[in-house]
Design a protein around this motif. Structure first.
Motif, PDB file in Angstrom:
ATOM      1  N   MET A  83       0.843  -1.184   0.000  1.00 41.88           N
ATOM      2  CA  MET A  83       0.000   0.000   0.000  1.00 41.88           C
ATOM      3  C   MET A  83       0.885   1.244   0.000  1.00 41.88           C
ATOM      4  N   GLU A  84       0.327   2.334  -0.444  1.00 35.89           N
ATOM      5  CA  GLU A  84       1.075   3.568  -0.550  1.00 35.89           C
ATOM      6  C   GLU A  84       1.141   4.295   0.788  1.00 35.89           C
ATOM      7  N   PRO A  85       2.170   5.145   0.967  1.00 34.95           N
ATOM      8  CA  PRO A  85       2.241   5.954   2.182  1.00 34.95           C
ATOM      9  C   PRO A  85       0.971   6.793   2.303  1.00 34.95           C
ATOM     10  N   GLY A  86       0.540   6.993   3.515  1.00 33.33           N
ATOM     11  CA  GLY A  86      -0.676   7.770   3.734  1.00 33.33           C
ATOM     12  C   GLY A  86      -1.944   6.969   3.561  1.00 33.33           C
ATOM     13  N   THR A  87      -1.827   5.638   3.501  1.00 36.14           N
ATOM     14  CA  THR A  87      -3.000   4.785   3.341  1.00 36.14           C
ATOM     15  C   THR A  87      -3.962   4.999   4.503  1.00 36.14           C
ATOM     16  N   ARG A  88      -5.235   5.073   4.172  1.00 38.00           N
ATOM     17  CA  ARG A  88      -6.285   5.251   5.181  1.00 38.00           C
ATOM     18  C   ARG A  88      -7.354   4.185   4.945  1.00 38.00           C
ATOM     19  N   PHE A  89      -8.042   3.815   6.021  1.00 32.05           N
ATOM     20  CA  PHE A  89      -9.121   2.835   5.924  1.00 32.05           C
ATOM     21  C   PHE A  89     -10.399   3.447   6.483  1.00 32.05           C
ATOM     22  N   LYS A  90     -11.523   3.143   5.830  1.00 27.70           N
ATOM     23  CA  LYS A  90     -12.829   3.587   6.310  1.00 27.70           C
ATOM     24  C   LYS A  90     -13.438   2.452   7.127  1.00 27.70           C
ATOM     25  N   VAL A  91     -13.900   2.787   8.322  1.00 27.76           N
ATOM     26  CA  VAL A  91     -14.488   1.803   9.224  1.00 27.76           C
ATOM     27  C   VAL A  91     -15.678   2.418   9.953  1.00 27.76           C
ATOM     28  N   TYR A  92     -16.525   1.561  10.491  1.00 32.75           N
ATOM     29  CA  TYR A  92     -17.663   2.011  11.284  1.00 32.75           C
ATOM     30  C   TYR A  92     -17.364   1.828  12.761  1.00 32.75           C
ATOM     31  N   CYS A  93     -17.736   2.811  13.548  1.00 32.33           N
ATOM     32  CA  CYS A  93     -17.595   2.717  14.999  1.00 32.33           C
ATOM     33  C   CYS A  93     -18.772   1.916  15.546  1.00 32.33           C
ATOM     34  N   SER A  94     -18.497   0.941  16.384  1.00 34.11           N
ATOM     35  CA  SER A  94     -19.552   0.122  16.974  1.00 34.11           C
ATOM     36  C   SER A  94     -20.359   0.899  18.010  1.00 34.11           C
ATOM     37  N   GLU A  95     -19.775   1.946  18.557  1.00 33.06           N
ATOM     38  CA  GLU A  95     -20.426   2.715  19.625  1.00 33.06           C
ATOM     39  C   GLU A  95     -21.343   3.807  19.067  1.00 33.06           C
ATOM     40  N   CYS A  96     -20.792   4.722  18.275  1.00 28.97           N
ATOM     41  CA  CYS A  96     -21.592   5.848  17.775  1.00 28.97           C
ATOM     42  C   CYS A  96     -22.190   5.583  16.389  1.00 28.97           C
ATOM     43  N   ARG A  97     -21.791   4.470  15.770  1.00 30.12           N
ATOM     44  CA  ARG A  97     -22.309   4.021  14.477  1.00 30.12           C
ATOM     45  C   ARG A  97     -21.928   4.932  13.308  1.00 30.12           C
ATOM     46  N   GLU A  98     -20.940   5.787  13.503  1.00 34.03           N
ATOM     47  CA  GLU A  98     -20.492   6.679  12.440  1.00 34.03           C
ATOM     48  C   GLU A  98     -19.379   6.023  11.623  1.00 34.03           C
ATOM     49  N   LYS A  99     -19.304   6.405  10.371  1.00 33.11           N
ATOM     50  CA  LYS A  99     -18.231   5.932   9.498  1.00 33.11           C
ATOM     51  C   LYS A  99     -17.081   6.926   9.617  1.00 33.11           C
ATOM     52  N   VAL A 100     -15.903   6.414   9.912  1.00 33.54           N
ATOM     53  CA  VAL A 100     -14.729   7.271  10.056  1.00 33.54           C
ATOM     54  C   VAL A 100     -13.612   6.760   9.155  1.00 33.54           C
ATOM     55  N   GLU A 101     -12.712   7.647   8.792  1.00 28.80           N
ATOM     56  CA  GLU A 101     -11.565   7.285   7.980  1.00 28.80           C
ATOM     57  C   GLU A 101     -10.317   7.545   8.807  1.00 28.80           C
ATOM     58  N   LEU A 102      -9.513   6.506   8.973  1.00 27.87           N
ATOM     59  CA  LEU A 102      -8.348   6.602   9.851  1.00 27.87           C
ATOM     60  C   LEU A 102      -7.069   6.196   9.123  1.00 27.87           C
ATOM     61  N   PRO A 103      -5.960   6.804   9.522  1.00 31.20           N
ATOM     62  CA  PRO A 103      -4.675   6.397   8.950  1.00 31.20           C
ATOM     63  C   PRO A 103      -4.221   5.072   9.546  1.00 31.20           C
ATOM     64  N   VAL A 104      -3.317   4.420   8.856  1.00 31.08           N
ATOM     65  CA  VAL A 104      -2.779   3.126   9.280  1.00 31.08           C
ATOM     66  C   VAL A 104      -2.286   3.172  10.727  1.00 31.08           C
ATOM     67  N   GLU A 105      -1.676   4.276  11.098  1.00 25.61           N
ATOM     68  CA  GLU A 105      -1.085   4.405  12.438  1.00 25.61           C
ATOM     69  C   GLU A 105      -2.107   4.278  13.566  1.00 25.61           C
ATOM     70  N   ASP A 106      -3.386   4.497  13.270  1.00 25.93           N
ATOM     71  CA  ASP A 106      -4.425   4.448  14.304  1.00 25.93           C
ATOM     72  C   ASP A 106      -4.981   3.052  14.547  1.00 25.93           C
ATOM     73  N   PHE A 107      -4.525   2.070  13.785  1.00 26.00           N
ATOM     74  CA  PHE A 107      -5.018   0.699  13.928  1.00 26.00           C
ATOM     75  C   PHE A 107      -4.008  -0.191  14.636  1.00 26.00           C
ATOM     76  N   ARG A 108      -4.516  -1.219  15.285  1.00 29.42           N
ATOM     77  CA  ARG A 108      -3.706  -2.296  15.849  1.00 29.42           C
ATOM     78  C   ARG A 108      -4.338  -3.597  15.384  1.00 29.42           C
ATOM     79  N   LEU A 109      -3.512  -4.523  14.981  1.00 29.40           N
ATOM     80  CA  LEU A 109      -3.973  -5.835  14.537  1.00 29.40           C
ATOM     81  C   LEU A 109      -3.444  -6.870  15.513  1.00 29.40           C
TER      82      LEU A 109
END
Length: 76
Positions: free
Chosen positions: A1-27
């Protein structure tokens, strides 16, 4: 993936769709593929979100460079 890759996900709590950078995820990879999940903090409601990660999600997040933790069984 390219630098600056972002993923769109839904929050289970507020039910909003958010777009986050790779750095904000943990696998997290468990002992079996069924025990894999990803997590992030929702920037809108600040909830800690944890969702199951199937094979395709694990592959996409890994390819993007998401920080990964592997859980190993305790030796006994």
């Amino acid at each position: 993936m390219e630098p600056g890759t972002r993923f769109k996900v839904y929050c289970s709590e507020c039910r909003e769709k958010v777009e986050l950078p790779v750095e904000d995820f943990r696998l997290t990879l468990g002992r079996t593929p069924a025990h894999a999940y990803y997590s992030f903090a929702c920037p809108l409601c600040d909830a800690g979100v944890r969702k199951p990660a199937g094979e395709k999600i694990v592959a996409a997040l890994s390819a993007a460079g998401v920080r990964t933790m592997r859980l190993v069984p305790a030796e006994g």
